[in-house]
Scaffold this active site. Structure first.
Site, PDB file in Angstrom:
ATOM      1  N   ASP A   1       1.930 -31.364 -28.428  1.00 21.03           N
ATOM      2  CA  ASP A   1       1.647 -29.992 -27.991  1.00 21.03           C
ATOM      3  C   ASP A   1       2.712 -28.994 -28.416  1.00 21.03           C
ATOM      4  OD1 ASP A   1       3.328 -31.299 -25.839  1.00 21.03           O
ATOM      5  OD2 ASP A   1       3.319 -29.237 -25.123  1.00 21.03           O
TER       6      ASP A   1
ATOM      7  N   ASP B   1       8.163 -31.714 -28.757  1.00 18.19           N
ATOM      8  CA  ASP B   1       8.493 -33.104 -28.432  1.00 18.19           C
ATOM      9  C   ASP B   1       7.407 -34.033 -28.973  1.00 18.19           C
ATOM     10  OD1 ASP B   1       6.384 -32.769 -26.677  1.00 18.19           O
ATOM     11  OD2 ASP B   1       7.660 -32.498 -24.927  1.00 18.19           O
TER      12      ASP B   1
ATOM     13  N   TYR C   1       3.257 -29.998 -17.465  1.00 16.49           N
ATOM     14  CA  TYR C   1       1.957 -29.313 -17.407  1.00 16.49           C
ATOM     15  C   TYR C   1       1.323 -29.529 -16.045  1.00 16.49           C
ATOM     16  CZ  TYR C   1       2.749 -28.346 -22.239  1.00 16.49           C
ATOM     17  OH  TYR C   1       3.314 -27.877 -23.401  1.00 16.49           O
TER      18      TYR C   1
ATOM     19  N   GLU D   1      10.750 -22.652 -28.611  1.00 14.59           N
ATOM     20  CA  GLU D   1       9.821 -23.762 -28.836  1.00 14.59           C
ATOM     21  C   GLU D   1       8.440 -23.244 -29.212  1.00 14.59           C
ATOM     22  OE1 GLU D   1       8.764 -28.109 -26.883  1.00 14.59           O
ATOM     23  OE2 GLU D   1       9.536 -26.540 -25.576  1.00 14.59           O
TER      24      GLU D   1
END
Length: 506
Positions: free
Chosen positions: A92, A95, A243, A483
């Site tokens: 996503d 990572d 999440y 990110e």
């Protein structure tokens, strides 16, 4: 002559048996609005790059036409911990974990981008469809067993204790699932929405695949609705704080029902929306649209059925959508939106750009619906025209692309100045081609903490963006601002396609 006619017959058979080849044929016709003004931005270039980014996030066995070539195969045994094939899908963000909730939302938004603006994308349409299919192939694997969804691959805590390339992963590829006993209504409903939306993308060009997606969406939605409960309760140690679902699952059920109504045209879903809309929060005044809260997106989508198909039971969704617009546009009596001094919509410190891209998409999309139905938005006597919505959206996209106090693009690889030290493992470490031997779990941190630019360009990646004062330090360790994430790019694809077309670049 016989030889040439048999060759022609073979070619015809090949074409008929290869529906994918038709996946970029017959683009849909769209009403369009050309801006007479000049723009300093190359929206077409940004569109190309925004889609290419997804190739850098791929997990699994990479295809021969992979364009971000410093990435190699990874996660080839994913799912084996539970004897299920979970190879593929997307990482996503920066990572190496595959989180099902944001992956499904990304898929829904990429699909919506193509549904609304795919007909304008020209040569990028096929690339956009391939980006969607990379996700849906994985979501079909994740939903292969009835009343079960595999919602995550990888232990986030252990993954975050390493700074290593996906190609080198040696952290546990633990598999987490929801089922009747550990429900996860929000992630199941978002998965149903993703499959339903994608079924519309493939309806004309690969009808068989489209039917598979629609059937699976129906089954997954039934599971989501029947076994209610938040996945961030049952799977809390694994999905939170990454999440965790803060908005509850009601918004996801409404959103999924809206997509199934659009994809299947079954009256069941309209009845469901009529019966449950209010209890699922249709009229709540929550105006942040993203991977967690879908209410605004559902309102805009359902208003389309009222505005364009005259589905009268959905007339309230036009006023719900209008309330969102009135909360957003500065100068109306109901405006509550915050902006940076440089004019960027500002919702929160962590990955704010996701709200900028999702808002820009909703505005150009709602403007399209209003234009087609010859309607406007009335905010307590302040009239908001579709043109005003488009101008607002364009300003936000332009800020992202470089019209900001730093004169910096927040999309990697676009424009003369962009982030060089993004918080992304694969981009920051030497590629497998440059450094074939394994980079151990913790030895990558010396690079993560350094000031050196990333050696690999993650083309098209949009980062979290500046703070509320337009500042951006370009530090790799600053995941809130540096990110990238798939759900930042997905809605931007649609907004860029619209802008590239309207300025005559496509």
């Amino acid at each position: 002559m016989a030889a040439s006619s048999s060759k022609a017959l073979l070619l015809l058979v090949f074409l008929l048996c290869s529906p994918q080849l038709f996946c970029n044929a017959y683009p849909a016709k769209h009403s369009h609005h050309r801006h007479p003004r000049f723009t300093s931005h190359n929206y077409r270039d940004a569109l190309t790059k925004s889609i290419m980014f997804f190739e850098g996030q791929r997990s699994g066995k990479l295809p021969s036409n992979q364009r971000i070539t410093w990435r190699k195969d990874s996660g080839l045994s994913d799912g084996s911990a539970m004897n299920v094939d979970l190879v593929g899908g997307y990482y996503d963000a920066g990572d190496n974990v595959k989180f099902g909730f944001p992956m499904a939302f990304t898929t829904t938004m990429l699909s919506w981008s193509v549904i609304e603006f795919g007909g304008l994308m020209k040569g990028e349409l096929q690339n956009a469809r391939e980006a969607i299919r990379w996700a849906t192939d994985y979501l079909l694997k994740a939903t292969v067993h009835p009343d079960t969804i595999y919602v995550q691959v990888g232990d986030a805590k252990k993954d975050h204790a390493c700074w290593e390339r996906p190609e080198d992963m040696d952290t546990p590829r633990s598999v987490f699932k929801i089922d009747k006993n550990t429900p996860g209504t929000e992630v199941a409903a978002e998965t149903a929405a993703a499959l339903a939306a994608a079924s519309l993308v493939f309806r004309k060009c690969d009808p068989n695949y489209s039917k598979i997606l629609a059937r699976r969406a129906t089954r997954v939605f039934e599971f989501a609705d029947k076994y209610r409960g938040a996945y961030s309760v049952g799977l809390k140690p694994y999905v939170c704080p990454y999440y965790c679902d803060f908005s509850g699952y009601q918004d996801d059920l409404l959103w999924a029902a809206a997509w199934l109504h659009k994809a299947t045209k079954s009256p069941t879903y309209l009845s469901y929306i009529q019966a449950n809309g209010l209890t699922l929060g249709a009229d709540e005044s929550d105006y942040t649209f993203g991977w967690d809260n879908k209410h605004v997106g559902a309102r805009i989508l359902l208003s389309k059925a009222f505005l364009l198909q005259n589905v009268q039971p959905l007339h309230d969704y036009k006023s719900h959508a209008d309330s969102y617009i009135c909360s957003l546009i500065p100068g109306t009596p109901f405006s509550t939106a915050q902006f940076t001094p440089g004019g960027l919509l500002f919702k929160m410190n962590d990955s704010n750009m996701q709200y900028v891209t999702s808002t820009a998409f909703l505005l150009v999309t709602y403007a399209k619906y209003l234009t087609s139905s010859e309607k406007i938005v009335n905010c307590g006597g302040h009239i908001i025209t579709p043109k005003k919505l488009r101008t607002f959206a364009q300003k936000q996209v332009d800020y992202l692309l470089g019209d900001n106090p730093l004169k910096m693009s927040f999309m990697v690889g676009y424009g003369p100045r962009y982030p060089l030290r993004i918080h992304h493992r694969g981009s920051s470490l030497p590629s497998v081609a440059a450094h074939p031997s394994k980079i151990q779990c913790s030895s990558g941190f010396s690079i993560m903490d350094s000031q050196s630019p990333n050696p690999n360009i993650l083309t098209g990646a949009v980062v979290g963006g500046p703070d509320q004062n337009d500042r951006f330090p370009d530090q790799r360790s600053d995941y809130e601002q540096s990110e990238p994430a798939t759900y930042i790019n997905a809605p931007l694809v649609g907004a860029l396609a619209y802008l590239a077309h309207s300025f005559g670049q496509l």
